[in-house]
Design a protein around this motif. Structure first.
Motif, PDB file in Angstrom:
ATOM      1  N   PHE A  66      48.498  13.538 -24.690  1.00 39.83           N
ATOM      2  CA  PHE A  66      49.184  13.915 -24.008  1.00 39.83           C
ATOM      3  C   PHE A  66      48.357  15.046 -22.980  1.00 39.83           C
ATOM      4  N   THR A  67      48.016  14.444 -22.129  1.00 38.77           N
ATOM      5  CA  THR A  67      47.078  14.839 -21.276  1.00 38.77           C
ATOM      6  C   THR A  67      47.208  14.352 -19.709  1.00 38.77           C
ATOM      7  N   GLN A 118      47.642  22.111 -18.552  1.00 40.27           N
ATOM      8  CA  GLN A 118      47.920  21.746 -17.150  1.00 40.27           C
ATOM      9  C   GLN A 118      48.991  20.987 -17.242  1.00 40.27           C
ATOM     10  N   HIS A 119      48.939  19.830 -18.124  1.00 39.06           N
ATOM     11  CA  HIS A 119      49.597  18.933 -18.181  1.00 39.06           C
ATOM     12  C   HIS A 119      51.196  19.450 -19.042  1.00 39.06           C
ATOM     13  N   PHE A 120      51.011  20.461 -19.616  1.00 41.68           N
ATOM     14  CA  PHE A 120      52.157  20.975 -20.404  1.00 41.68           C
ATOM     15  C   PHE A 120      53.201  21.660 -19.027  1.00 41.68           C
ATOM     16  N   SER A 121      52.346  22.455 -18.435  1.00 38.41           N
ATOM     17  CA  SER A 121      53.057  23.265 -17.301  1.00 38.41           C
ATOM     18  C   SER A 121      53.538  22.085 -16.148  1.00 38.41           C
ATOM     19  N   ASP A 122      52.717  21.110 -15.878  1.00 35.62           N
ATOM     20  CA  ASP A 122      53.311  20.338 -14.758  1.00 35.62           C
ATOM     21  C   ASP A 122      54.451  19.216 -15.290  1.00 35.62           C
ATOM     22  N   ALA A 123      54.236  18.901 -16.339  1.00 37.42           N
ATOM     23  CA  ALA A 123      54.954  17.534 -16.840  1.00 37.42           C
ATOM     24  C   ALA A 123      56.408  17.901 -17.653  1.00 37.42           C
ATOM     25  N   ASP A 171      38.747  24.296 -20.105  1.00 35.68           N
ATOM     26  CA  ASP A 171      39.854  23.856 -20.215  1.00 35.68           C
ATOM     27  C   ASP A 171      40.528  24.118 -21.681  1.00 35.68           C
ATOM     28  N   THR A 172      41.927  24.217 -21.626  1.00 39.42           N
ATOM     29  CA  THR A 172      42.445  24.358 -22.811  1.00 39.42           C
ATOM     30  C   THR A 172      43.579  23.352 -22.998  1.00 39.42           C
ATOM     31  N   ALA A 173      44.160  23.345 -24.524  1.00 35.96           N
ATOM     32  CA  ALA A 173      45.292  22.575 -24.661  1.00 35.96           C
ATOM     33  C   ALA A 173      46.224  23.406 -25.568  1.00 35.96           C
ATOM     34  N   LEU A 174      47.576  23.010 -25.863  1.00 36.46           N
ATOM     35  CA  LEU A 174      48.255  23.764 -26.615  1.00 36.46           C
ATOM     36  C   LEU A 174      48.554  22.804 -28.020  1.00 36.46           C
ATOM     37  N   ILE A 175      48.318  23.548 -29.126  1.00 31.34           N
ATOM     38  CA  ILE A 175      48.454  22.508 -30.326  1.00 31.34           C
ATOM     39  C   ILE A 175      49.819  22.725 -30.670  1.00 31.34           C
ATOM     40  N   ALA A 176      50.699  21.935 -30.488  1.00 29.17           N
ATOM     41  CA  ALA A 176      52.189  21.972 -30.948  1.00 29.17           C
ATOM     42  C   ALA A 176      52.400  21.381 -32.492  1.00 29.17           C
ATOM     43  N   CYS A 177      53.032  22.244 -33.256  1.00 26.19           N
ATOM     44  CA  CYS A 177      53.120  22.087 -34.588  1.00 26.19           C
ATOM     45  C   CYS A 177      54.757  22.036 -34.934  1.00 26.19           C
ATOM     46  N   PHE A 178      55.303  21.042 -35.610  1.00 23.00           N
ATOM     47  CA  PHE A 178      56.635  21.511 -35.920  1.00 23.00           C
ATOM     48  C   PHE A 178      56.922  20.379 -36.702  1.00 23.00           C
ATOM     49  N   ARG A 179      58.228  20.450 -37.631  1.00 19.57           N
ATOM     50  CA  ARG A 179      58.735  19.636 -38.409  1.00 19.57           C
ATOM     51  C   ARG A 179      59.973  18.931 -38.195  1.00 19.57           C
ATOM     52  N   LYS A 180      60.223  17.688 -38.487  1.00 17.25           N
ATOM     53  CA  LYS A 180      61.384  17.227 -38.166  1.00 17.25           C
ATOM     54  C   LYS A 180      62.351  17.662 -38.956  1.00 17.25           C
ATOM     55  N   ALA A 181      63.439  18.084 -38.466  1.00 16.37           N
ATOM     56  CA  ALA A 181      64.628  18.488 -39.255  1.00 16.37           C
ATOM     57  C   ALA A 181      65.343  17.606 -40.191  1.00 16.37           C
TER      58      ALA A 181
END
Length: 210
Positions: free
Chosen positions: A130-131, A160-165, A200-210
């Motif tokens: 996801f970039t 950057q992709h998180f913000s732009d996309a 450069d940075t990235a966000l590590i998204a962590c979540f569970r499916k409900a």
């Protein structure tokens, strides 16, 4: 070699279509680990692996955008689980296959339906997919489809992709389908990195499916 001076990195950020991705990574597969990952001190896959293990991730795991298997190399020592991998590039997967870390590898395009049944995986991981020039937030729907209830999803998103996309909007739209969401900003490259991309940075998204 500095990451910003690597023409393959520049080309990767400029990708427009899945066909572009297939062409680029077919050419890059044999040298990717050496000419990109090692020379640029790429560490994003380690962040993803440690976050998945630390959050109690279990298998079977699907490594999405597996490439040459860097994430599986980082994850395998941390958890005891069967790991499958998928990538749009069969050439990259061939490099991953020789490392002997995956139970099963298959080509797949995240912009379409993966050849996976609903609820197959207890864990989903992804690093570097996801970039810029790659996969956008709409792919979250497909990841949720193939994840079992209470399954853990941990993936990196270029900042950057998180913000732009439009990732924030997408995450808001799936709130009813997920739990335990966290977003952690991390460096993509380690202390040996130099040049314009070293911070450069990235966000590590962590979540569970409900």
């Amino acid at each position: 070699m500095r990451p910003e001076n690597d023409p393959s990195l520049d080309a990767a950020y400029a990708l427009k279509t899945p066909q572009d991705s297939k062409r680029l990574y077919a050419e890059w597969a044999d040298t990717y680990d050496r000419e990109f990952a090692a020379s640029s001190d790429y560490i994003l896959h380690h962040h993803v692996a440690h976050r998945f293990a630390g959050a109690g991730g279990i298998g079977p795991v699907l490594d999405v955008g597996a490439g040459t298997g860097l994430l599986a190399e980082a994850l395998a020592p941390l958890i005891s689980a069967e790991i499958d991998g998928t990538d749009i590039s069969p050439e990259m997967l061939q490099r991953a296959r020789v490392k002997g870390l995956y139970r099963h590898l298959f080509t797949g395009d995240l912009t379409r339906t993966l050849p996976v049944q609903n609820g197959t995986y207890a864990g989903i991981t992804s690093s570097g997919t996801f970039t810029n020039g790659h996969v956008g937030p709409d792919a979250f729907d497909e990841l949720l489809r193939i994840t079992a209830p209470d399954g853990l999803i941990v993936l990196s998103i270029n900042a950057q992709h998180f913000s732009d996309a439009g990732f924030a909007k997408k995450i808001d739209s799936i709130q009813a389908q997920i739990t335990d969401l966290s977003l952690q900003e991390v460096l993509i490259y380690g202390t040996a990195a130099t040049g314009d991309h070293k911070d450069d940075t990235a966000l590590i998204a962590c979540f569970r499916k409900a």
